[in-house]
Scaffold this motif. Structure first.
Motif, PDB file in Angstrom:
ATOM      1  N   ASP A  90       0.823  -1.214   0.000  1.00 58.72           N
ATOM      2  CA  ASP A  90       0.000   0.000   0.000  1.00 58.72           C
ATOM      3  C   ASP A  90       0.859   1.267   0.000  1.00 58.72           C
ATOM      4  O   ASP A  90       1.807   1.377   0.782  1.00 58.72           O
ATOM      5  N   GLY A  91       0.512   2.194  -0.877  1.00 63.90           N
ATOM      6  CA  GLY A  91       1.172   3.492  -0.895  1.00 63.90           C
ATOM      7  C   GLY A  91       2.424   3.575  -1.728  1.00 63.90           C
ATOM      8  O   GLY A  91       2.967   4.671  -1.940  1.00 63.90           O
ATOM      9  N   VAL A  92       2.910   2.448  -2.228  1.00 63.73           N
ATOM     10  CA  VAL A  92       4.174   2.444  -2.974  1.00 63.73           C
ATOM     11  C   VAL A  92       4.077   3.295  -4.243  1.00 63.73           C
ATOM     12  O   VAL A  92       4.895   4.196  -4.468  1.00 63.73           O
ATOM     13  N   VAL A  93       3.099   3.010  -5.073  1.00 66.88           N
ATOM     14  CA  VAL A  93       2.978   3.731  -6.343  1.00 66.88           C
ATOM     15  C   VAL A  93       2.703   5.210  -6.094  1.00 66.88           C
ATOM     16  O   VAL A  93       3.277   6.084  -6.760  1.00 66.88           O
ATOM     17  N   GLU A  94       1.853   5.506  -5.123  1.00 62.37           N
ATOM     18  CA  GLU A  94       1.530   6.892  -4.816  1.00 62.37           C
ATOM     19  C   GLU A  94       2.762   7.673  -4.365  1.00 62.37           C
ATOM     20  O   GLU A  94       3.007   8.802  -4.814  1.00 62.37           O
ATOM     21  N   LEU A  95       3.568   7.068  -3.477  1.00 65.81           N
ATOM     22  CA  LEU A  95       4.771   7.753  -2.986  1.00 65.81           C
ATOM     23  C   LEU A  95       5.810   7.908  -4.084  1.00 65.81           C
ATOM     24  O   LEU A  95       6.388   8.992  -4.259  1.00 65.81           O
ATOM     25  N   LEU A  96       6.046   6.867  -4.852  1.00 64.77           N
ATOM     26  CA  LEU A  96       7.039   6.941  -5.920  1.00 64.77           C
ATOM     27  C   LEU A  96       6.625   7.957  -6.989  1.00 64.77           C
ATOM     28  O   LEU A  96       7.470   8.684  -7.517  1.00 64.77           O
ATOM     29  N   THR A  97       5.356   8.004  -7.294  1.00 63.79           N
ATOM     30  CA  THR A  97       4.857   8.978  -8.276  1.00 63.79           C
ATOM     31  C   THR A  97       5.052  10.401  -7.765  1.00 63.79           C
ATOM     32  O   THR A  97       5.488  11.292  -8.515  1.00 63.79           O
ATOM     33  N   TRP A  98       4.766  10.622  -6.491  1.00 69.51           N
ATOM     34  CA  TRP A  98       4.931  11.954  -5.895  1.00 69.51           C
ATOM     35  C   TRP A  98       6.396  12.380  -5.904  1.00 69.51           C
ATOM     36  O   TRP A  98       6.725  13.517  -6.256  1.00 69.51           O
ATOM     37  N   LEU A  99       7.282  11.472  -5.547  1.00 68.38           N
ATOM     38  CA  LEU A  99       8.715  11.789  -5.569  1.00 68.38           C
ATOM     39  C   LEU A  99       9.182  12.110  -6.991  1.00 68.38           C
ATOM     40  O   LEU A  99       9.947  13.059  -7.194  1.00 68.38           O
ATOM     41  N   LYS A 100       8.712  11.322  -7.943  1.00 70.73           N
ATOM     42  CA  LYS A 100       9.093  11.554  -9.339  1.00 70.73           C
ATOM     43  C   LYS A 100       8.593  12.916  -9.812  1.00 70.73           C
ATOM     44  O   LYS A 100       9.315  13.667 -10.490  1.00 70.73           O
ATOM     45  N   ASN A 101       7.359  13.245  -9.462  1.00 68.80           N
ATOM     46  CA  ASN A 101       6.786  14.530  -9.864  1.00 68.80           C
ATOM     47  C   ASN A 101       7.501  15.714  -9.214  1.00 68.80           C
ATOM     48  O   ASN A 101       7.443  16.838  -9.731  1.00 68.80           O
ATOM     49  N   ASN A 102       8.162  15.460  -8.094  1.00 67.52           N
ATOM     50  CA  ASN A 102       8.909  16.507  -7.399  1.00 67.52           C
ATOM     51  C   ASN A 102      10.415  16.434  -7.680  1.00 67.52           C
ATOM     52  O   ASN A 102      11.213  17.064  -6.975  1.00 67.52           O
ATOM     53  N   ASN A 103      10.779  15.643  -8.699  1.00 68.50           N
ATOM     54  CA  ASN A 103      12.171  15.546  -9.169  1.00 68.50           C
ATOM     55  C   ASN A 103      13.137  15.083  -8.086  1.00 68.50           C
ATOM     56  O   ASN A 103      14.281  15.546  -8.012  1.00 68.50           O
ATOM     57  N   ILE A 104      12.674  14.146  -7.250  1.00 67.43           N
ATOM     58  CA  ILE A 104      13.529  13.554  -6.218  1.00 67.43           C
ATOM     59  C   ILE A 104      14.077  12.229  -6.751  1.00 67.43           C
ATOM     60  O   ILE A 104      13.308  11.310  -7.033  1.00 67.43           O
ATOM     61  N   PRO A 105      15.397  12.098  -6.928  1.00 67.14           N
ATOM     62  CA  PRO A 105      15.968  10.826  -7.393  1.00 67.14           C
ATOM     63  C   PRO A 105      15.658   9.691  -6.411  1.00 67.14           C
ATOM     64  O   PRO A 105      15.608   9.909  -5.195  1.00 67.14           O
ATOM     65  N   THR A 106      15.454   8.509  -6.943  1.00 70.55           N
ATOM     66  CA  THR A 106      15.143   7.351  -6.109  1.00 70.55           C
ATOM     67  C   THR A 106      16.014   6.166  -6.486  1.00 70.55           C
ATOM     68  O   THR A 106      16.451   6.026  -7.635  1.00 70.55           O
ATOM     69  N   ALA A 107      16.251   5.296  -5.489  1.00 77.49           N
ATOM     70  CA  ALA A 107      17.057   4.100  -5.712  1.00 77.49           C
ATOM     71  C   ALA A 107      16.522   2.981  -4.836  1.00 77.49           C
ATOM     72  O   ALA A 107      15.778   3.209  -3.882  1.00 77.49           O
ATOM     73  N   VAL A 108      16.927   1.768  -5.169  1.00 74.00           N
ATOM     74  CA  VAL A 108      16.614   0.593  -4.353  1.00 74.00           C
ATOM     75  C   VAL A 108      17.920   0.074  -3.750  1.00 74.00           C
ATOM     76  O   VAL A 108      18.935  -0.020  -4.439  1.00 74.00           O
TER      77      VAL A 108
END
Length: 221
Positions: A90-108
């Protein structure tokens, strides 16, 4: 809250894998007439392959034929995770989409081997969200050591203290906090231990709750 990147664990945090893996380990034990020791199993969560072997050997004793158990477990596990999409938490896609829309780089930063992690993320439809993938087979010291998080931050060219880290396991939290990251724990199979609760990180029920916190922080900045 000051951050420039976000780094995620995978199993039990992004993907609802831990229950699947636990069930498969129980099946492997049963097939070999080996008892399932839940306390030992729960202690391997978040560790890489070397750490898992060390904990299982210590927990089961010298009579255990670890290679045989490992093969029985791995064959069953790969038959599932390499061919079936694991449900997304729960919340994974929503959080990742929000970070992407705010230009925050992400990694695993996952203890899972690279080939398996790549397949899992692709099958789940999450691979396109991440700028890089750092796995347990790429570090000498697995979680709870901070090495994997430091490597992931370095690949993003972001200082560790400017990274958010998201974990479910106690071993993962110890790793992220030791790397000086702003750490969120969303417990899965294992609740935070007394030791981990003293670290001062944020414990949340889901990534949806984390997203609310980040949105409020951004609005108040």
């Amino acid at each position: 809250m000051n951050y420039q990147a976000a780094i995620f664990d995978m199993d039990g945090l992004l993907l609802d894998t831990e229950r699947v893996c636990k069930g498969i380990f129980e099946e492997a034990c049963a097939s070999l007439s080996i008892p399932f020791l839940e306390n030992v199993y729960l202690d391997i969560i978040g560790r890489n392959s070397q750490g898992i072997e060390k904990v299982i050997r210590a927990g089961y004793g010298s009579d255990l034929d670890y290679p045989v158990l490992h093969d029985a477990w791995r064959i069953r596990y790969n038959a599932v995770v390499k061919h079936q999409a694991i449900p997304v938490k729960d919340g994974v896609v929503e959080l990742l989409t929000w970070l992407k829309n705010n230009n925050i780089p992400t990694a695993v930063a996952t203890s899972t081997q690279q080939d398996v992690a790549t397949i899992k993320l692709k099958l789940a439809g999450l691979d396109h969200f991440f700028d890089n993938l750092t796995t347990g087979c790429e570090v000498k010291n697995g979680k709870p050591d901070p090495e994997i998080y430091l490597l992931a931050a370095g690949r993003l060219n972001i200082y560790p203290e400017q990274c958010l880290a998201f974990e479910d396991s106690n071993n993962g939290v110890l790793s992220a906090v030791s790397a000086n990251m702003q750490t969120f724990q969303i417990p899965d199979l294992v609740q935070p231990s007394a030791e981990v609760l003293t670290l001062g990180h944020t414990v949340s029920a889901s990534l949806l709750d984390v997203l609310k916190i980040l949105k409020q922080s951004k609005q108040g900045a």
